[in-house]
Design an enzyme around this catalytic site. Structure first.
Site, PDB file in Angstrom:
ATOM      1  N   GLN A  46       0.626  -1.310   0.054  1.00  0.00           N
ATOM      2  CA  GLN A  46       0.015   0.072  -0.122  1.00  0.00           C
ATOM      3  C   GLN A  46       0.655   1.172   0.043  1.00  0.00           C
ATOM      4  O   GLN A  46       0.264   2.342  -0.276  1.00  0.00           O
ATOM      5  CB  GLN A  46      -1.003   0.028   1.332  1.00  0.00           C
ATOM      6  CG  GLN A  46      -1.874  -1.131   1.237  1.00  0.00           C
ATOM      7  CD  GLN A  46      -3.066  -1.167   2.435  1.00  0.00           C
ATOM      8  OE1 GLN A  46      -2.752  -1.886   3.251  1.00  0.00           O
ATOM      9  NE2 GLN A  46      -3.874  -0.304   2.096  1.00  0.00           N
ATOM     10  N   HIS A  66      -2.679  -5.353 -12.617  1.00  0.00           N
ATOM     11  CA  HIS A  66      -2.191  -5.033 -14.093  1.00  0.00           C
ATOM     12  C   HIS A  66      -2.958  -5.851 -15.184  1.00  0.00           C
ATOM     13  O   HIS A  66      -3.073  -5.160 -16.168  1.00  0.00           O
ATOM     14  CB  HIS A  66      -0.615  -5.406 -14.103  1.00  0.00           C
ATOM     15  CG  HIS A  66       0.105  -4.613 -13.185  1.00  0.00           C
ATOM     16  ND1 HIS A  66       1.431  -5.023 -13.072  1.00  0.00           N
ATOM     17  CD2 HIS A  66       0.227  -3.264 -13.015  1.00  0.00           C
ATOM     18  CE1 HIS A  66       2.033  -3.813 -12.427  1.00  0.00           C
ATOM     19  NE2 HIS A  66       1.178  -2.975 -12.310  1.00  0.00           N
ATOM     20  N   ASP A  79       2.091   0.518  -7.975  1.00  0.00           N
ATOM     21  CA  ASP A  79       3.545   0.399  -8.717  1.00  0.00           C
ATOM     22  C   ASP A  79       4.317   1.594  -7.821  1.00  0.00           C
ATOM     23  O   ASP A  79       5.508   1.361  -7.867  1.00  0.00           O
ATOM     24  CB  ASP A  79       3.432   0.833 -10.254  1.00  0.00           C
ATOM     25  CG  ASP A  79       2.910  -0.309 -11.176  1.00  0.00           C
ATOM     26  OD1 ASP A  79       2.547  -1.231 -10.387  1.00  0.00           O
ATOM     27  OD2 ASP A  79       2.843  -0.334 -12.345  1.00  0.00           O
ATOM     28  N   ARG A 104       3.470  -0.026  13.319  1.00  0.00           N
ATOM     29  CA  ARG A 104       3.472  -1.366  12.397  1.00  0.00           C
ATOM     30  C   ARG A 104       3.482  -1.464  10.909  1.00  0.00           C
ATOM     31  O   ARG A 104       2.805  -0.362  10.442  1.00  0.00           O
ATOM     32  CB  ARG A 104       1.829  -2.015  12.777  1.00  0.00           C
ATOM     33  CG  ARG A 104       1.635  -3.346  12.189  1.00  0.00           C
ATOM     34  CD  ARG A 104       0.209  -3.759  12.152  1.00  0.00           C
ATOM     35  NE  ARG A 104      -0.147  -4.871  11.453  1.00  0.00           N
ATOM     36  CZ  ARG A 104      -1.449  -5.079  11.207  1.00  0.00           C
ATOM     37  NH1 ARG A 104      -2.509  -4.470  11.576  1.00  0.00           N
ATOM     38  NH2 ARG A 104      -1.278  -6.205  10.309  1.00  0.00           N
ATOM     39  N   HIS A 149       0.977  -9.377   4.676  1.00  0.00           N
ATOM     40  CA  HIS A 149      -0.002  -8.648   4.445  1.00  0.00           C
ATOM     41  C   HIS A 149      -0.409  -8.866   2.927  1.00  0.00           C
ATOM     42  O   HIS A 149      -0.549  -7.673   1.956  1.00  0.00           O
ATOM     43  CB  HIS A 149       0.346  -7.283   4.899  1.00  0.00           C
ATOM     44  CG  HIS A 149      -0.907  -6.366   5.101  1.00  0.00           C
ATOM     45  ND1 HIS A 149      -1.118  -5.755   6.377  1.00  0.00           N
ATOM     46  CD2 HIS A 149      -2.212  -6.190   4.613  1.00  0.00           C
ATOM     47  CE1 HIS A 149      -2.162  -4.996   6.321  1.00  0.00           C
ATOM     48  NE2 HIS A 149      -2.923  -5.217   5.287  1.00  0.00           N
ATOM     49  N   ASN A 193      -2.066 -11.158   8.414  1.00  0.00           N
ATOM     50  CA  ASN A 193      -2.994 -10.016   8.825  1.00  0.00           C
ATOM     51  C   ASN A 193      -4.384 -10.475   7.998  1.00  0.00           C
ATOM     52  O   ASN A 193      -4.349 -10.887   6.792  1.00  0.00           O
ATOM     53  CB  ASN A 193      -2.451  -8.755   8.068  1.00  0.00           C
ATOM     54  CG  ASN A 193      -3.470  -7.700   8.056  1.00  0.00           C
ATOM     55  OD1 ASN A 193      -3.822  -7.130   9.046  1.00  0.00           O
ATOM     56  ND2 ASN A 193      -4.183  -7.348   7.005  1.00  0.00           N
ATOM     57  N   GLU A 194      -5.286 -10.615   8.782  1.00  0.00           N
ATOM     58  CA  GLU A 194      -6.712 -10.490   8.211  1.00  0.00           C
ATOM     59  C   GLU A 194      -6.907 -11.908   7.264  1.00  0.00           C
ATOM     60  O   GLU A 194      -7.389 -11.761   6.289  1.00  0.00           O
ATOM     61  CB  GLU A 194      -7.295  -9.344   7.728  1.00  0.00           C
ATOM     62  CG  GLU A 194      -7.227  -8.259   8.602  1.00  0.00           C
ATOM     63  CD  GLU A 194      -7.818  -7.045   7.928  1.00  0.00           C
ATOM     64  OE1 GLU A 194      -7.926  -5.888   8.583  1.00  0.00           O
ATOM     65  OE2 GLU A 194      -7.885  -7.094   6.593  1.00  0.00           O
ATOM     66  N   ASN A 334      -8.482  -6.161  14.513  1.00  0.00           N
ATOM     67  CA  ASN A 334      -8.666  -5.127  13.759  1.00  0.00           C
ATOM     68  C   ASN A 334     -10.113  -4.893  13.727  1.00  0.00           C
ATOM     69  O   ASN A 334     -10.807  -5.591  13.701  1.00  0.00           O
ATOM     70  CB  ASN A 334      -8.252  -5.232  12.031  1.00  0.00           C
ATOM     71  CG  ASN A 334      -6.730  -5.399  12.224  1.00  0.00           C
ATOM     72  OD1 ASN A 334      -5.851  -5.360  13.088  1.00  0.00           O
ATOM     73  ND2 ASN A 334      -6.208  -5.933  10.889  1.00  0.00           N
ATOM     74  N   TYR A 336     -13.135  -2.187  12.431  1.00  0.00           N
ATOM     75  CA  TYR A 336     -13.780  -1.068  11.390  1.00  0.00           C
ATOM     76  C   TYR A 336     -15.271  -1.109  11.518  1.00  0.00           C
ATOM     77  O   TYR A 336     -15.874   0.362  11.670  1.00  0.00           O
ATOM     78  CB  TYR A 336     -13.473  -1.268   9.962  1.00  0.00           C
ATOM     79  CG  TYR A 336     -12.069  -1.105   9.722  1.00  0.00           C
ATOM     80  CD1 TYR A 336     -11.253   0.176   9.764  1.00  0.00           C
ATOM     81  CD2 TYR A 336     -11.249  -2.291   9.742  1.00  0.00           C
ATOM     82  CE1 TYR A 336     -10.105   0.304   9.499  1.00  0.00           C
ATOM     83  CE2 TYR A 336      -9.759  -2.097   9.445  1.00  0.00           C
ATOM     84  CZ  TYR A 336      -9.200  -0.917   9.415  1.00  0.00           C
ATOM     85  OH  TYR A 336      -7.744  -0.745   9.257  1.00  0.00           O
ATOM     86  N   GLU A 406      -5.512  -2.385  14.214  1.00  0.00           N
ATOM     87  CA  GLU A 406      -6.017  -1.336  13.056  1.00  0.00           C
ATOM     88  C   GLU A 406      -7.342  -0.920  13.555  1.00  0.00           C
ATOM     89  O   GLU A 406      -8.413  -1.725  14.049  1.00  0.00           O
ATOM     90  CB  GLU A 406      -6.105  -2.032  11.789  1.00  0.00           C
ATOM     91  CG  GLU A 406      -4.941  -2.369  10.946  1.00  0.00           C
ATOM     92  CD  GLU A 406      -5.362  -3.023   9.561  1.00  0.00           C
ATOM     93  OE1 GLU A 406      -6.314  -2.562   9.034  1.00  0.00           O
ATOM     94  OE2 GLU A 406      -4.419  -3.837   9.055  1.00  0.00           O
TER      95      GLU A 406
END
Length: 532
Positions: A46, A66, A79, A104, A149, A193-194, A334, A336, A406
């Site tokens: 990210q 892509h 990219d 993190r 991740h 992660n997740e 995490n 949200y 998170e």
């Protein structure tokens, strides 16, 4: 200078709102314990960019963005992203300016092992992460590292990826390389992660890389192998590295909180909790281990009705149950959003996030009308959910240490006056305090997602979570602090939900909060120094 004044006015306005004044009157309820840690987070794909540079090979998200038309909402890719491979010193400076206890970040598997296997270790990749870790340690910030991740090397995906049982060994070999390289610097590790997201969004919904739609088959294979991979990495560290480095490891789960819809009993919500949290927690954290019994039974019965000779949810052997059970040092959490659960109506379509296989249970997820909405249709704001989820974890698995890895708000507006995010953090941190003081939950840390705007997977650059805004049209990817950076820095530095300007003194009972009026003013100016 105008921007400094603008942000100051915004935050002073918020300071004197009635809700903030009521918190002041509650005294210690706005103060975190002195041992509580604050951090922020990012993930390699990210932010790093340099997708095909310095020895790195493609991973599944490189290829997905892509090659799959329409896979990413804005047609973008990672990219360059925030160009943190080149600008990592800027990231360290931001973390230091915020006063973070920890930062993190994740390591890109194919940046370290270009073939996916440990036959060749890429020294340029090794050096990049070593310099980042050393830069953090030099300014007193702990590196918290996510081993995986979502960046599976494409070479391994070509061999079946997370549906191939050999991925357990592939991942374990990769983890051992990272422990060997960095265990002297890293004391807190996230193995995966997740897994709920990288298994369910990939195979149940087909929306995440590598975009293979295989509901009821691929997701369960992925789930099973992810848990075994986590356990094998944990046991490698426990047997080979712990005695020397004394670190902690766990996976991190993204848990939506579920409550029953009006007219429905709690059993419907509890079923979805077991499907979401339980499937990725019960094998590790429960005393008996294995899949949640209620889910295992339902899927076995449904598989038989569908004509399968065996359950589509492959059972663990007795040896595997023992191997996975207890492979944790804390619970990575995490949070949200939340949903209401109700029994599905005849013919109701359940194929959109967050319906991650709830058709297996014949359950539909809906939203309470009074819950706050964000600009993103999936992101419903329910701060009480973070507290209720932690209370549920305590009830199910005992008073284990919970580390919030998170929590943050997405919007689509790049503005710097992000008072909605300030409110989001304050309201969720308030619930964390209630968890500590009212529920006795052993929650020890909080991580704001994210340090800066970044590449948000299938949302591309449309969604913005950052404490810092990033100008993606600027070749230098200029980072600028938002109002939320000011607020979060205040929380980190004072251990309090209230801005320093609202106090003339703090109680001396906590070393983190024993600030004189002069110190408050100094901290206030330090926070302002974030805004260049």
């Amino acid at each position: 200078m105008l921007y400094r004044t603008f942000v100051l006015c915004i935050l002073v306005r918020n300071t004197w709102s009635s809700s903030w004044k009521s918190e002041v009157e509650e005294g210690s309820k706005v103060h975190f314990p002195p041992w509580f840690k604050f951090g922020s987070a990012t993930a390699s794909h990210q932010i790093e960019g340099a997708w095909n540079a310095s020895g790195k090979t493609p991973h599944i998200w490189d290829v997905f963005a892509h090659t799959v038309p329409g896979a990413i909402s804005d047609g973008s890719n990672g990219d360059v992203a925030c160009d943190s491979y080149r600008l990592w010193r800027e990231d360290v400076k931001m973390a230091a300016d915020l006063g973070l206890d920890f930062y993190r970040f994740s390591i890109s598997w194919p940046r370290i092992l270009p073939s996916g296997f440990p036959n060749h270790i890429n020294e340029e990749g090794v050096r990049y992460y070593r310099e980042l870790m050393d830069g953090l340690l030099e300014v007193g910030i702990e590196p918290v590292v996510t081993i995986y991740h979502w960046e599976l090397p494409q070479s391994l995906q070509d061999l079946g990826g997370w549906t191939n049982p050999l991925v357990v060994d592939w991942y374990a070999d990769y983890a051992r390389v990272l422990f060997t390289l960095y265990a002297d610097r890293v004391k807190t590790w996230i193995t995966l992660n997740e897994p709920m997201v990288f298994c369910e969004a990939t195979y149940t919904l087909g929306s995440h890389a590598p975009g293979i739609l295989s509901p009821g088959i691929g997701n369960f294979l992925c789930n099973r192998h992810a848990l075994l991979a986590h356990a094998k990495a944990w046991r490698i560290y426990d047997q080979e590295f712990r005695h020397k480095y004394h670190g902690k490891l766990a996976l991190t789960n993204n848990l939506l909180w579920f409550e029953p819809d009006e007219g429905h009993g709690d059993e419907v919500a509890e079923l979805v909790r077991e499907l979401g949290a339980g499937m990725y927690s019960h094998p590790i954290y429960s005393k008996e281990g294995g899949w949640p019994p209620v889910i295992e039974k339902i899927i076995a019965e449904r598989s038989r009705r569908q004509g399968y000779p065996k359950s589509r949810l492959p059972p663990f052997t007795k040896e595997e149950i023992k191997f996975i059970r207890g492979t944790y040092d804390f619970y990575g959490f995490n949070y949200y959003t939340a949903r209401l659960a109700r029994w599905a109506k005849p013919g109701e379509v359940l194929g959109k996030w967050p319906h991650f296989g709830t058709d297996e249970l014949n359950i539909s997820l809906v939203v309470k009308p009074e819950w706050k909405k964000s600009p993103l249709d999936w992101f419903i704001i329910y701060p009480e959910g973070i507290r209720r989820q932690m209370k549920w974890l305590k009830r199910k698995y005992g008073n284990i240490e919970i580390f919030i890895m998170e929590n943050g708000l997405a919007n689509i507006d790049p503005r710097l006056d992000d008072t909605d995010r300030v409110d989001f953090y304050r309201e969720h941190l308030r619930q964390v305090l209630l968890s500590i003081y009212e529920d006795g939950v052993n929650v020890t840390g909080y991580t704001a997602w994210s340090l800066m705007d970044n590449y948000e997977w299938i949302d591309g650059y449309h969604s913005k979570f950052g404490l810092y805004a990033v100008d993606f049209s600027d070749s230098e990817r200029r980072r600028t602090p938002r109002a939320s950076a000011f607020y979060y820095s205040s929380v980190v530095r004072t251990g309090s939900l209230v801005l320093p300007a609202t106090y003339t003194s703090y109680t001396a009972s906590s070393s983190k909060n024993a600030l004189s009026y002069i110190t408050i003013v100094i901290n206030f100016m330090l926070a302002l120094s974030l805004i260049k």
